[in-house]
Design a protein around this motif. Structure first.
Motif, mmCIF file in Angstrom:
data_model
loop_
_atom_site.group_PDB
_atom_site.id
_atom_site.type_symbol
_atom_site.label_atom_id
_atom_site.label_comp_id
_atom_site.label_asym_id
_atom_site.label_seq_id
_atom_site.Cartn_x
_atom_site.Cartn_y
_atom_site.Cartn_z
ATOM 1 N N VAL A 67 0.871 -1.174 0.000
ATOM 2 C CA VAL A 67 0.000 0.000 0.000
ATOM 3 C C VAL A 67 0.910 1.225 0.000
ATOM 4 C CG1 VAL A 67 -1.889 1.205 1.157
ATOM 5 C CG2 VAL A 67 -1.680 -1.287 1.378
ATOM 6 N N TYR A 68 0.910 1.942 -1.113
ATOM 7 C CA TYR A 68 1.728 3.151 -1.261
ATOM 8 C C TYR A 68 0.771 4.290 -1.554
ATOM 9 C CZ TYR A 68 6.209 5.474 -2.195
ATOM 10 O OH TYR A 68 7.325 6.278 -2.136
ATOM 11 N N THR A 69 0.684 5.239 -0.637
ATOM 12 C CA THR A 69 -0.323 6.291 -0.734
ATOM 13 C C THR A 69 0.067 7.369 -1.749
ATOM 14 O OG1 THR A 69 0.641 7.713 0.966
ATOM 15 C CG2 THR A 69 -0.851 5.943 1.719
ATOM 16 N N ASP A 70 -0.890 8.234 -2.054
ATOM 17 C CA ASP A 70 -0.635 9.372 -2.946
ATOM 18 C C ASP A 70 0.368 10.347 -2.337
ATOM 19 O OD1 ASP A 70 -2.361 8.393 -4.860
ATOM 20 O OD2 ASP A 70 -4.076 9.580 -4.166
ATOM 21 N N GLU A 71 0.544 10.268 -1.016
ATOM 22 C CA GLU A 71 1.517 11.113 -0.316
ATOM 23 C C GLU A 71 2.897 10.450 -0.258
ATOM 24 O OE1 GLU A 71 -1.554 10.255 1.228
ATOM 25 O OE2 GLU A 71 -2.448 12.048 0.342
ATOM 26 N N ASP A 72 3.111 9.425 -1.084
ATOM 27 C CA ASP A 72 4.382 8.685 -1.143
ATOM 28 C C ASP A 72 4.762 8.071 0.206
ATOM 29 O OD1 ASP A 72 4.705 9.208 -3.860
ATOM 30 O OD2 ASP A 72 5.736 11.096 -3.469
ATOM 31 N N LYS B 191 8.742 -10.763 2.968
ATOM 32 C CA LYS B 191 7.711 -10.124 2.140
ATOM 33 C C LYS B 191 7.835 -8.604 2.145
ATOM 34 C CE LYS B 191 4.069 -10.218 5.642
ATOM 35 N NZ LYS B 191 5.020 -10.507 6.717
ATOM 36 N N THR B 192 8.187 -8.029 3.305
ATOM 37 C CA THR B 192 8.297 -6.577 3.392
ATOM 38 C C THR B 192 9.582 -6.092 2.731
ATOM 39 O OG1 THR B 192 7.021 -6.687 5.428
ATOM 40 C CG2 THR B 192 8.137 -4.607 4.957
ATOM 41 N N CYS B 193 10.673 -6.815 2.921
ATOM 42 C CA CYS B 193 11.920 -6.465 2.224
ATOM 43 C C CYS B 193 11.715 -6.535 0.712
ATOM 44 C CB CYS B 193 13.053 -7.385 2.668
ATOM 45 S SG CYS B 193 13.538 -7.142 4.388
ATOM 46 N N TYR B 194 11.001 -7.564 0.252
ATOM 47 C CA TYR B 194 10.670 -7.711 -1.168
ATOM 48 C C TYR B 194 9.874 -6.497 -1.631
ATOM 49 C CZ TYR B 194 8.753 -10.242 -5.300
ATOM 50 O OH TYR B 194 8.392 -10.652 -6.554
ATOM 51 N N ALA B 195 8.887 -6.086 -0.834
ATOM 52 C CA ALA B 195 8.029 -4.957 -1.205
ATOM 53 C C ALA B 195 8.832 -3.667 -1.317
ATOM 54 C CB ALA B 195 6.905 -4.801 -0.183
ATOM 55 N N VAL B 196 9.723 -3.435 -0.374
ATOM 56 C CA VAL B 196 10.546 -2.215 -0.409
ATOM 57 C C VAL B 196 11.432 -2.220 -1.651
ATOM 58 C CG1 VAL B 196 12.412 -0.958 0.759
ATOM 59 C CG2 VAL B 196 10.473 -1.839 2.093
ATOM 60 N N GLN B 197 12.049 -3.349 -1.950
ATOM 61 C CA GLN B 197 12.902 -3.441 -3.144
ATOM 62 C C GLN B 197 12.072 -3.270 -4.421
ATOM 63 O OE1 GLN B 197 16.180 -3.307 -2.912
ATOM 64 N NE2 GLN B 197 15.825 -3.268 -0.714
ATOM 65 N N TYR B 198 10.883 -3.838 -4.438
ATOM 66 C CA TYR B 198 9.973 -3.689 -5.585
ATOM 67 C C TYR B 198 9.666 -2.206 -5.818
ATOM 68 C CZ TYR B 198 5.561 -3.580 -8.117
ATOM 69 O OH TYR B 198 4.564 -3.284 -9.011
ATOM 70 N N LEU B 199 9.315 -1.483 -4.746
ATOM 71 C CA LEU B 199 8.988 -0.066 -4.884
ATOM 72 C C LEU B 199 10.197 0.753 -5.329
ATOM 73 C CD1 LEU B 199 6.636 0.415 -1.803
ATOM 74 C CD2 LEU B 199 5.987 0.491 -4.235
ATOM 75 N N LYS B 200 11.384 0.410 -4.818
ATOM 76 C CA LYS B 200 12.601 1.109 -5.243
ATOM 77 C C LYS B 200 12.851 0.902 -6.743
ATOM 78 C CE LYS B 200 16.340 1.139 -2.970
ATOM 79 N NZ LYS B 200 17.569 0.772 -2.242
ATOM 80 N N LYS C 238 10.619 0.161 -9.014
ATOM 81 C CA LYS C 238 9.543 0.852 -9.722
ATOM 82 C C LYS C 238 9.844 2.350 -9.796
ATOM 83 C CE LYS C 238 4.535 1.003 -9.708
ATOM 84 N NZ LYS C 238 3.319 0.583 -9.056
ATOM 85 N N GLN C 239 10.341 2.891 -8.690
ATOM 86 C CA GLN C 239 10.720 4.306 -8.635
ATOM 87 C C GLN C 239 11.852 4.604 -9.619
ATOM 88 O OE1 GLN C 239 12.383 5.821 -4.862
ATOM 89 N NE2 GLN C 239 10.365 6.736 -4.516
ATOM 90 N N MET C 240 12.856 3.728 -9.678
ATOM 91 C CA MET C 240 13.978 3.910 -10.600
ATOM 92 C C MET C 240 13.516 3.835 -12.050
ATOM 93 S SD MET C 240 17.095 1.932 -8.562
ATOM 94 C CE MET C 240 17.402 0.930 -9.940
ATOM 95 N N GLN C 241 12.626 2.893 -12.355
ATOM 96 C CA GLN C 241 12.107 2.761 -13.710
ATOM 97 C C GLN C 241 11.339 4.015 -14.106
ATOM 98 O OE1 GLN C 241 9.844 -0.865 -13.479
ATOM 99 N NE2 GLN C 241 11.561 -2.117 -14.161
ATOM 100 N N HIS C 242 10.579 4.573 -13.167
ATOM 101 C CA HIS C 242 9.799 5.772 -13.433
ATOM 102 C C HIS C 242 10.730 6.959 -13.747
ATOM 103 C CE1 HIS C 242 6.408 8.489 -13.282
ATOM 104 N NE2 HIS C 242 7.041 9.241 -12.405
ATOM 105 N N ARG C 243 11.854 7.041 -13.033
ATOM 106 C CA ARG C 243 12.812 8.122 -13.276
ATOM 107 C C ARG C 243 13.465 8.005 -14.643
ATOM 108 N NH1 ARG C 243 15.474 7.476 -7.486
ATOM 109 N NH2 ARG C 243 13.892 8.536 -6.272
ATOM 110 N N LEU C 244 13.627 6.766 -15.126
ATOM 111 C CA LEU C 244 14.275 6.541 -16.424
ATOM 112 C C LEU C 244 13.350 6.838 -17.599
ATOM 113 C CD1 LEU C 244 16.208 3.230 -15.638
ATOM 114 C CD2 LEU C 244 17.143 5.555 -15.808
ATOM 115 N N THR C 245 12.036 6.875 -17.351
ATOM 116 C CA THR C 245 11.104 7.112 -18.461
ATOM 117 C C THR C 245 10.694 8.548 -18.566
ATOM 118 O OG1 THR C 245 9.218 6.501 -17.067
ATOM 119 C CG2 THR C 245 10.193 4.783 -18.451
#
Length: 183
Positions: free
Chosen positions: A50-55, A165-174, A176-183
């Motif tokens: 769960v990642y809110t609109d407030e990051d 599961k939480t470590c996986y989630a944090v890495q997943y979000l990181k 995703k964030q990096m991919q977003h910066r590259l586009t």
């Protein structure tokens, strides 16, 4: 040896509880010998990012008796017999956090400890979240906290976030964030 398959010769159930079943299996090994396997059977679980609109990443803090300490984790829970993972995700999200989601996107699944357990965790990401009221089970005691991704990394370094599961989630979000910066 062409195969690593181990044929089950005999199963004895040692324990059958609310959450797990413990079996001892005698197996035939690929080399013709036999061995014993101690197995934990689990119905499966879900976890929700769960990642809110407030990051902010929505996490739950709860005591884990097996570890004798409190951990901070993404919301998660056990699937009921015959329950679809998506339904479990919707139910656990509201129960543990009070949040609802417009949609839950399936991310993937993973086994927690395949050396001795068959538990599979199905991971979802909540979309369009709205904060509401928790609806905890009577034996659940959970604090909801919201942290930035950077704060989550600090919690990981301090081993406050210390489950897969939480470590996986944090890495997943990181990622995703990096991919977003590259586009």
């Amino acid at each position: 040896m062409d195969s690593f398959y181990e044929k089950t010769l005999q199963t004895k159930t040692l324990y059958e509880g609310k959450v797990i079943q413990v079996d001892i299996e005698e197996v035939a090994l690929p080399n013709g010998k036999t061995s014993t396997r101690e197995l934990v059977r689990h119905p499966g679980a879900v976890a929700v990012i769960v990642y809110t609109d407030e990051d902010k990443l929505v996490l739950v803090e709860q005591y884990r008796k097996a570890l004798e300490k409190t951990l901070i984790e993404i919301p998660a829970g056990k699937m009921e017999k015959g329950e679809a993972p998506l339904h479990t995700a919707e139910r656990e999200l509201v129960e543990e956090t009070g949040y609802t989601a417009d949609a839950l996107e399936y991310i993937g699944s993973f086994y927690t400890s395949p050396g001795f357990a068959d538990e599979c965790v199905y991971l979802y990401e909540a979309q369009g979240v709205v904060k509401g009221e928790q609806n905890l089970d009577e034996d659940e005691f959970v604090n909801v906290i919201e942290v930035t991704l950077e704060e989550a990394e600090v919690l990981m370094a301090k081993e406050k976030i210390h489950d897969a599961k939480t470590c996986y989630a944090v890495q997943y979000l990181k990622m995703k964030q990096m991919q977003h910066r590259l586009t």
